[in-house]
Design a protein around this motif. Structure first.
Motif, short mmCIF file in Angstrom:
data_model
loop_
_atom_site.label_atom_id
_atom_site.label_comp_id
_atom_site.label_asym_id
_atom_site.label_seq_id
_atom_site.Cartn_x
_atom_site.Cartn_y
_atom_site.Cartn_z
N ASP A 70 -7.09 4.01 -7.73
CA ASP A 70 -8.44 3.46 -7.64
C ASP A 70 -8.30 1.94 -7.56
O ASP A 70 -8.31 1.24 -8.58
CB ASP A 70 -9.25 3.88 -8.88
CG ASP A 70 -10.72 3.54 -8.74
OD1 ASP A 70 -11.04 2.59 -8.00
OD2 ASP A 70 -11.54 4.22 -9.38
N ARG A 71 -8.18 1.45 -6.35
CA ARG A 71 -7.89 0.02 -6.15
C ARG A 71 -9.01 -0.87 -6.69
O ARG A 71 -8.73 -1.92 -7.26
CB ARG A 71 -7.66 -0.26 -4.66
CG ARG A 71 -6.44 0.45 -4.11
CD ARG A 71 -6.22 0.11 -2.64
NE ARG A 71 -5.07 0.84 -2.13
CZ ARG A 71 -3.81 0.46 -2.32
NH1 ARG A 71 -3.55 -0.65 -2.97
NH2 ARG A 71 -2.81 1.18 -1.84
N GLN A 119 -5.42 9.33 -5.66
CA GLN A 119 -4.96 8.05 -5.16
C GLN A 119 -5.28 6.95 -6.17
O GLN A 119 -6.10 7.13 -7.07
CB GLN A 119 -5.64 7.75 -3.81
CG GLN A 119 -5.36 8.80 -2.75
CD GLN A 119 -6.28 8.65 -1.56
OE1 GLN A 119 -7.39 8.15 -1.67
NE2 GLN A 119 -5.81 9.12 -0.40
N HIS A 156 0.83 -1.20 0.00
CA HIS A 156 0.00 0.00 0.00
C HIS A 156 0.87 1.26 0.00
O HIS A 156 0.55 2.25 -0.66
CB HIS A 156 -0.93 0.01 1.22
CG HIS A 156 -2.12 -0.87 1.07
ND1 HIS A 156 -2.05 -2.24 1.18
CD2 HIS A 156 -3.43 -0.60 0.80
CE1 HIS A 156 -3.24 -2.77 1.00
NE2 HIS A 156 -4.10 -1.79 0.76
N GLU A 157 1.97 1.21 0.73
CA GLU A 157 2.83 2.40 0.85
C GLU A 157 3.49 2.78 -0.46
O GLU A 157 3.68 3.98 -0.74
CB GLU A 157 3.89 2.16 1.92
CG GLU A 157 3.33 2.08 3.33
CD GLU A 157 4.38 1.70 4.36
OE1 GLU A 157 4.11 1.88 5.57
OE2 GLU A 157 5.46 1.23 3.96
N VAL A 197 1.21 5.09 -2.80
CA VAL A 197 0.50 6.24 -2.25
C VAL A 197 0.46 7.37 -3.27
O VAL A 197 1.21 7.38 -4.26
CB VAL A 197 1.16 6.73 -0.93
CG1 VAL A 197 1.06 5.68 0.15
CG2 VAL A 197 2.60 7.15 -1.18
N LYS A 198 -0.38 8.33 -3.03
CA LYS A 198 -0.56 9.48 -3.92
C LYS A 198 0.78 10.14 -4.23
O LYS A 198 1.55 10.47 -3.33
CB LYS A 198 -1.50 10.47 -3.26
CG LYS A 198 -1.76 11.73 -4.06
CD LYS A 198 -2.72 12.65 -3.32
CE LYS A 198 -2.96 13.95 -4.08
NZ LYS A 198 -3.90 14.84 -3.34
N SER A 216 3.44 8.88 -5.58
CA SER A 216 4.63 8.05 -5.52
C SER A 216 5.13 7.70 -6.92
O SER A 216 4.34 7.64 -7.89
CB SER A 216 4.34 6.76 -4.76
OG SER A 216 3.43 5.95 -5.48
N LEU A 271 3.22 4.72 -8.37
CA LEU A 271 1.88 5.03 -8.86
C LEU A 271 1.96 5.75 -10.19
O LEU A 271 1.14 5.50 -11.09
CB LEU A 271 1.12 5.87 -7.83
CG LEU A 271 -0.33 6.20 -8.19
CD1 LEU A 271 -1.13 4.94 -8.47
CD2 LEU A 271 -0.99 7.02 -7.08
N ILE A 303 -6.27 6.42 -11.46
CA ILE A 303 -6.20 7.43 -10.41
C ILE A 303 -7.61 7.97 -10.14
O ILE A 303 -8.31 8.39 -11.06
CB ILE A 303 -5.28 8.60 -10.82
CG1 ILE A 303 -3.90 8.08 -11.25
CG2 ILE A 303 -5.15 9.60 -9.67
CD1 ILE A 303 -3.12 7.43 -10.14
#
Length: 220
Positions: A78-79, A76, A49-50, A53-54, A56, A59, A71
């Motif tokens: 969109d899991r 963040q 998860h880390e 993060v937004k 990163s 990402l 996104i």
């Protein structure tokens, strides 16, 4: 059950215990107990998860690979959308893991380097399956927490209030018990209460302290 207490001394001065087990096996309870003994816990799920993060780098790589739809309006990942996509596009899962796995591994290595406890527990639900690719190679020993499928289903349904269909789908994505257990250096069967689990973990803790000392002396 334990294999002979030998370890690979060429990897690190730090003894790393890979902790794994199927859903509902009690892996998290075992991890929590080791933490109460002052042992540093590195959790691959938390790291996963880390690293996304937004804002990163990981990402941004995912966004570049798959598009802006990964996104959400808050910036963040969109899991839910990503999970749905890789569920119906197996090749996308491979592409996603090619981005996330190296980031997870490097973050785990950094946390291992920063650890100060007698030994370290690296917890990953898919340690053996390879979904956290390369993490098993950071470990000197593998500890598997095992439970029957009936026990797994009962615990998981109570803990997460998930449907049996969803739990069975998660189990199907994990190794079966026999295959997972064959990879174990240390095996704890967790069919009873927490007190019974802790009784099995206590001698392993003492063994790991001894092995950690041996590894340190061998590396000096």
């Amino acid at each position: 059950m334990q294999r002979p207490k030998t370890i690979n001394t060429h990897k690190s001065k730090r003894l790393v215990i890979g902790l794994t087990g199927g859903i509902g096996s009690g892996k998290s309870a075992a991890s929590a107990w080791f933490a109460t003994q002052g042992i540093d816990i590195i959790d691959a799920d938390v790291i996963a998860h880390e690293v996304v993060v937004k804002g990163s780098p990981t990402l941004r790589k995912i966004q570049k690979k798959f598009g802006d739809w990964v996104i959400n309006p808050a910036g963040q990942m969109d899991r839910a959308a990503v999970r749905a996509h890789v569920f119906t596009h197996p090749e996308a899962l491979i592409e996603l893991e090619a981005i996330t796995h190296p980031a997870i591994r490097e973050a785990a290595k950094a946390q291992l380097a920063a650890s100060t406890s007698a030994y370290v527990v690296l917890s990953a639900p898919l340690l053996i399956e390879g979904a956290e690719a390369g993490l098993a190679n950071l470990c000197q020993r593998i500890l598997v927490i095992d439970a029957s499928e009936d026990t797994q289903l009962a615990r998981a349904s109570l803990r997460d209030e998930q449907s049996m269909i969803k739990i069975k789908a998660i189990m199907a994505n994990q190794l079966n018990r026999d295959e997972r257990n064959r990879h174990a250096d240390d095996l704890v069967v967790n069919e009873n209460n927490l007190a019974a689990l802790h009784l099995q973990l206590q001698p392993l803790h003492q063994t790991y302290i001894t092995l950690a000392q041996q590894l340190k002396y061998a590396a000096d």
